[in-house]
Design a protein around this motif. Structure first.
Motif, short mmCIF file in Angstrom:
data_model
loop_
_atom_site.label_atom_id
_atom_site.label_comp_id
_atom_site.label_asym_id
_atom_site.label_seq_id
_atom_site.Cartn_x
_atom_site.Cartn_y
_atom_site.Cartn_z
N ALA A 66 0.83 -1.21 0.00
CA ALA A 66 0.00 0.00 0.00
C ALA A 66 0.86 1.25 0.00
CB ALA A 66 -0.92 -0.01 1.22
N VAL A 67 1.93 1.24 0.81
CA VAL A 67 2.83 2.39 0.84
C VAL A 67 3.50 2.58 -0.52
CG1 VAL A 67 4.97 3.29 1.85
CG2 VAL A 67 3.21 2.30 3.32
N SER A 68 3.92 1.47 -1.13
CA SER A 68 4.57 1.55 -2.45
C SER A 68 3.59 2.11 -3.49
CB SER A 68 5.07 0.17 -2.87
OG SER A 68 6.03 -0.33 -1.96
N ALA A 69 2.33 1.69 -3.40
CA ALA A 69 1.34 2.22 -4.34
C ALA A 69 1.13 3.71 -4.13
CB ALA A 69 0.02 1.47 -4.18
N ALA A 70 1.09 4.14 -2.87
CA ALA A 70 0.93 5.57 -2.59
C ALA A 70 2.15 6.35 -3.04
CB ALA A 70 0.67 5.79 -1.10
N LEU A 71 3.32 5.76 -2.88
CA LEU A 71 4.55 6.45 -3.29
C LEU A 71 4.63 6.60 -4.81
CD1 LEU A 71 7.15 4.79 -0.89
CD2 LEU A 71 6.34 7.14 -0.81
N ALA A 72 3.92 5.75 -5.53
CA ALA A 72 3.97 5.84 -7.00
C ALA A 72 3.44 7.18 -7.49
CB ALA A 72 3.19 4.69 -7.62
N ASP A 73 2.55 7.80 -6.71
CA ASP A 73 1.99 9.08 -7.12
C ASP A 73 2.75 10.28 -6.56
OD1 ASP A 73 -0.07 7.80 -8.50
OD2 ASP A 73 -1.31 7.65 -6.71
N ALA A 74 3.80 10.01 -5.77
CA ALA A 74 4.56 11.11 -5.16
C ALA A 74 5.36 11.84 -6.23
CB ALA A 74 5.49 10.58 -4.07
N ARG A 75 5.22 13.18 -6.28
CA ARG A 75 5.89 13.98 -7.30
C ARG A 75 6.95 14.89 -6.70
NH1 ARG A 75 1.54 17.25 -10.17
NH2 ARG A 75 3.25 17.69 -11.57
N SER A 76 7.12 14.84 -5.38
CA SER A 76 8.13 15.66 -4.74
C SER A 76 8.60 14.94 -3.48
CB SER A 76 7.56 17.04 -4.37
OG SER A 76 6.57 16.91 -3.36
N GLU A 105 11.69 17.06 -9.38
CA GLU A 105 11.84 18.43 -8.91
C GLU A 105 12.92 19.16 -9.69
OE1 GLU A 105 12.48 18.08 -4.72
OE2 GLU A 105 10.34 18.22 -4.26
N GLN A 106 14.02 18.46 -10.01
CA GLN A 106 15.07 19.08 -10.81
C GLN A 106 14.54 19.44 -12.20
OE1 GLN A 106 18.28 16.27 -10.79
NE2 GLN A 106 18.68 16.49 -8.60
N GLU A 107 13.80 18.49 -12.81
CA GLU A 107 13.25 18.75 -14.14
C GLU A 107 12.23 19.89 -14.09
OE1 GLU A 107 13.07 17.66 -18.28
OE2 GLU A 107 14.39 17.02 -16.65
N LYS A 108 11.44 19.90 -13.02
CA LYS A 108 10.44 20.94 -12.88
C LYS A 108 11.10 22.31 -12.73
CE LYS A 108 6.39 22.27 -10.15
NZ LYS A 108 5.51 21.90 -9.01
N ASP A 109 12.15 22.38 -11.92
CA ASP A 109 12.86 23.65 -11.75
C ASP A 109 13.43 24.13 -13.08
OD1 ASP A 109 12.27 23.69 -9.08
OD2 ASP A 109 14.20 22.86 -8.44
N LEU A 110 14.00 23.18 -13.85
CA LEU A 110 14.55 23.53 -15.15
C LEU A 110 13.45 24.02 -16.09
CD1 LEU A 110 16.90 23.61 -17.17
CD2 LEU A 110 16.42 21.20 -17.69
N ALA A 111 12.32 23.31 -16.09
CA ALA A 111 11.22 23.69 -16.98
C ALA A 111 10.66 25.05 -16.60
CB ALA A 111 10.12 22.62 -16.93
N GLN A 112 10.49 25.28 -15.29
CA GLN A 112 9.95 26.56 -14.86
C GLN A 112 10.92 27.70 -15.16
OE1 GLN A 112 8.85 25.97 -10.76
NE2 GLN A 112 6.82 25.23 -11.30
N SER A 113 12.21 27.42 -15.01
CA SER A 113 13.20 28.44 -15.35
C SER A 113 13.14 28.78 -16.83
CB SER A 113 14.61 27.96 -14.97
OG SER A 113 14.71 27.75 -13.58
N LEU A 114 12.99 27.74 -17.66
CA LEU A 114 12.86 27.98 -19.10
C LEU A 114 11.60 28.77 -19.40
CD1 LEU A 114 13.70 27.54 -22.04
CD2 LEU A 114 12.56 25.31 -21.95
N GLN A 115 10.49 28.38 -18.73
CA GLN A 115 9.23 29.08 -18.95
C GLN A 115 9.36 30.55 -18.58
OE1 GLN A 115 6.14 27.57 -19.95
NE2 GLN A 115 5.35 29.63 -20.13
N GLN A 116 9.95 30.81 -17.41
CA GLN A 116 10.09 32.19 -16.97
C GLN A 116 11.01 32.98 -17.89
OE1 GLN A 116 8.29 33.64 -14.64
NE2 GLN A 116 7.25 31.68 -14.31
N ALA A 117 12.04 32.30 -18.43
CA ALA A 117 12.93 32.99 -19.36
C ALA A 117 12.21 33.35 -20.65
CB ALA A 117 14.15 32.10 -19.67
N MET A 118 11.24 32.53 -21.05
CA MET A 118 10.51 32.80 -22.27
C MET A 118 9.47 33.89 -22.08
SD MET A 118 11.88 30.95 -24.56
CE MET A 118 12.87 29.47 -24.79
N LEU A 119 8.90 33.99 -20.88
CA LEU A 119 7.91 35.03 -20.62
C LEU A 119 8.61 36.36 -20.35
CD1 LEU A 119 5.46 33.08 -18.28
CD2 LEU A 119 5.03 33.80 -20.63
N PRO A 120 7.90 37.48 -20.48
CA PRO A 120 8.54 38.78 -20.19
C PRO A 120 9.01 38.84 -18.74
CG PRO A 120 6.41 39.06 -21.30
CD PRO A 120 6.51 37.62 -20.95
#
Length: 697
Positions: free
Chosen positions: A160-170, A316-331
């Motif tokens: 059950a814990v392993s199944a719950a951990l499968a949805d953990a994103r951070s 989290e690393q990928e998300k930080d990179l993606a958000q940094s790219l997104q912010q760089a693209m926006l004004p």
């Protein structure tokens, strides 16, 4: 018959066996208890069961106290008395005797109660036997069953814990799963600690319950004598099976956790891709020891947690990179615009925890333009990945460049579509570009497959502002349909223009029109301040979730701080209605003088008349004449606009000495302080402005 008789003659002489030998062979003894005489007779095997010699027993049941401890005797007497009182015919009970060597041994007795004709109990006859082996085997079976059940429950919890951990994103999601009441606590652990390896140190990231960690161990070196440090160094689990073992193995740590009454502990290395990323400790206060099966379960739990942690950290690393790219693209910043309040917001998508998909192609932009105008852009590139963000960034830059060059909104949109098509990408984009003249409130909007804007009035009401549209960017160029009609909107002082992407409107299973109506109601109910309204809308989008990102731009035309008398007049004039033309002249003449035009009133009237006449003579259909009084911080101006349905642009001509026409635009140019032509939908608007003298009213 003869055969049967012969067989009977061959039976042994002692057949059938007597009861006493049968009982003795089964290690059972018999007894006869005369309740009236108070005598308790036992056979030889019964003496063996009670570990008594005949000379040690006088035949009285009280004398059995030599072998039956008082608590056991009381329990035995209670069972017999209960059977007699209830009218039962028999009873059975397990009890312990103390052998002559002092050891306790389980015994079982079963008795039959004999009564007289009146039902009065007179005798009890029965058996006694040694039940040590029987209970030992039963206890072993019970313990094995209990251990199997406990192991099954622990395995279920790990699954059950392993199944719950499968949805953990951070990492925080992983910690929350472990500390949840349905998580590790059901493994029987009293407390939990977990740390992550960072630059040769272990940083504590979780403890449960609060205060379970030891002061001074929030950050520890891997070389220090702590159990988490040890399992990280050795990559081997550490099972501590008693308080004594804990105290001997970790004398520095033990004094600080004595108040937790820990009796055992399991420390597990969290290993991912053959390297330690952290460690976890489960501390128990009600058990000792860890059977091999349970150790295997806990090791499997540690492996599952390590994989989830690594996945969460990579996410989290990928998300930080993606958000940094997104912010760089926006004004990076939104310029302040004189005469307007601006608010922009962006919310990233949340697409099922897939790495790199918390980024999309939604964007906003605000472009200052000459003449007090401003361009507002909202757009959405197809897809939710870094490719969509990269295309968005390029498209935003070129659209901004085209607008800054002074092209009309329709041209800006057409050129942006051609650019996207020539990128040779498989993406298309929807977009809405609105060019607003904040001095007049006129907004020219073009739409490329995007949703319509909303306009909120100063009284709080809100409406959808239909804008005629064309194909999305990229597709219109591919299909050679680059015509983008221009729609004209009016933005009065205090009104707010709202541009957004469909992530704020669309929900799975709902119609787009229903979503637009819902958004209109939310905007109408929202706060007046554009920043507060933007915060509320984006917060609602976050609470609702969804797999699409959201971009939002709000532009509110300010109400002048010191408004002067005046406003706006509009009149329709048709070629076949001379009275309408005369009426318009009188109406505008009165308004010009009332608005304090002073000595320039005649010039304004003449220029207005020339523009109206020019529209009626050189175009087909009616003209819409608008007269506006503008006041920007003391700079008072009067603006005349004449709209018609012809896309043909007017041009100045020399009338010649004897010409009777051609002088209209020359007069307008000479009389006014500024003039120009703007595309309006399928037609145009010719305008001119006059500066008015400053006066206190």
């Amino acid at each position: 018959m003869a055969d049967r008789g012969a067989h009977a003659l061959s039976l042994p002489e002692d057949w059938p066996a007597q009861p006493e030998p049968i009982l003795a062979l089964n290690r059972m003894g018999s007894f006869d208890w005369d309740l009236d005489a108070g005598l308790f007779h036992m056979d030889a095997q019964a003496y063996t069961v009670f570990d008594l010699l005949p000379e040690e027993y006088d035949g009285r049941p009280e004398s059995l106290a030599l072998r039956v401890p008082p608590p056991e005797a009381a329990r035995l007497d209670a069972a017999v008395a209960r059977a007699i009182k209830d009218g039962s015919e028999n009873y059975g009970v397990y009890f312990r005797i103390r052998c002559r060597d002092g050891a306790l041994r389980w015994t079982h007795t079963q008795g039959y109660i004999r009564r007289d004709a009146s039902g009065r109990p007179r005798r009890v006859v029965g058996i006694v036997r040694d039940a040590t082996d029987e209970l030992a085997e039963s206890t072993a079976r019970t313990l094995r069953a209990a251990r199997t059940e406990a192991l099954r429950q622990q395995t279920d919890i790990v699954q059950a814990v392993s199944a719950a951990l499968a949805d953990a994103r951070s990492v925080r999601d992983v910690i929350d799963v472990l500390k949840d009441t349905h998580g590790v606590r059901h493994l029987g652990a009293a407390s939990l600690v977990m740390g992550l390896v960072e630059a040769g140190r272990i940083r504590l990231v979780a403890e449960g319950p609060a205060g379970a960690s030891v002061p001074g161990t929030r950050i520890t070196r891997i070389t220090e004598p702590y159990p988490m440090s040890e399992v990280v160094r050795t990559l081997t689990p550490r099972f501590i099976e008693s308080p004594e073992e804990f105290a001997d193995g970790y004398p520095i740590l033990w004094p600080h956790i004595t108040d937790l009454h820990i009796t055992s502990a399991a420390y597990l290395p969290l290993i991912a891709q053959a390297r330690p990323i952290g460690a976890m400790g489960l501390l128990y206060d009600d058990r000792r020891g860890f059977p091999a099966e349970e150790r295997a379960v806990l090791v499997a739990l540690g492996s599952s947690i390590a994989q989830s942690l690594q996945r969460a950290m990579l996410y989290e690393q990928e998300k930080d990179l993606a958000q940094s790219l997104q912010q760089a693209m926006l004004p990076r910043t939104i310029p302040s615009v004189r005469g307007a309040d601006i608010a922009v917001r962006y919310r990233a998508a949340a697409v099922g925890g897939t790495l790199g998909r918390d980024i999309g192609g939604d964007w906003y932009d605000l472009i200052p333009l000459p003449g007090g105008r401003v361009g507002a852009v909202i757009g959405d590139v197809q897809g939710h990945d870094t490719h969509a963000a990269a295309v968005m960034g390029q498209l935003r830059i070129v659209l901004r460049a085209y607008a800054a060059e002074g092209h009309t909104p329709a041209t800006v949109m057409a050129r942006a579509s051609v650019f996207l098509h020539e990128l040779d990408t498989d993406r298309f984009a929807t977009c809405l570009y609105a060019e607003a003249d904040l001095s007049t409130g006129v907004v020219q909007a073009v739409r490329a497959g995007h949703i319509d804007p909303l306009i909120r009035h100063s009284d709080g009401s809100c409406r959808r502002a239909p804008v005629e549209g064309g194909l999305p960017l990229g597709l219109s160029a591919e299909f050679s349909r680059l015509e983008y009609p221009v729609s004209t909107l009016e933005l009065d002082p205090g009104h707010t223009l709202l541009l957004c992407t469909d992530g704020l409107v669309e929900q799975p299973g709902t119609d787009l029109d229903d979503g637009m109506r819902g958004l209109t109601a939310l905007v109408a109910e929202g706060p007046q301040d554009v920043r507060a309204l933007a915060d509320r809308l984006i917060r609602l989008a976050e609470e609702r979730g969804g797999d699409d990102d959201v971009a939002l731009l709000l532009l509110r035309r300010r109400v002048p701080e010191a408004p002067r008398a005046g406003g706006r007049l509009r009149q329709h004039v048709t070629p076949g209605d001379p009275e309408a033309l005369t009426h318009a002249r009188h109406l505008f003449r009165a308004a010009v003088r009332a608005w304090g035009a002073g000595d320039r009133a005649d010039e304004i009237e003449l220029a207005t008349d020339e523009l109206i006449t020019n529209a009626l003579m050189h175009t087909e259909g009616s003209a819409i004449v608008t007269l506006r009084a503008l006041d920007d911080g003391g700079d008072r101006r009067l603006r005349i606009e004449v709209e018609d349905s012809s896309s043909a642009l007017p041009r100045r001509r020399d009338a010649g000495e004897n010409g009777v026409s051609g002088r209209g635009l020359l007069l307008v140019e000479r009389l006014s302080d500024a003039w120009g032509v703007e595309a309006r939908g399928g037609g145009k608007a010719v305008w001119c402005e006059f500066r008015l003298p400053r006066a206190d009213r």
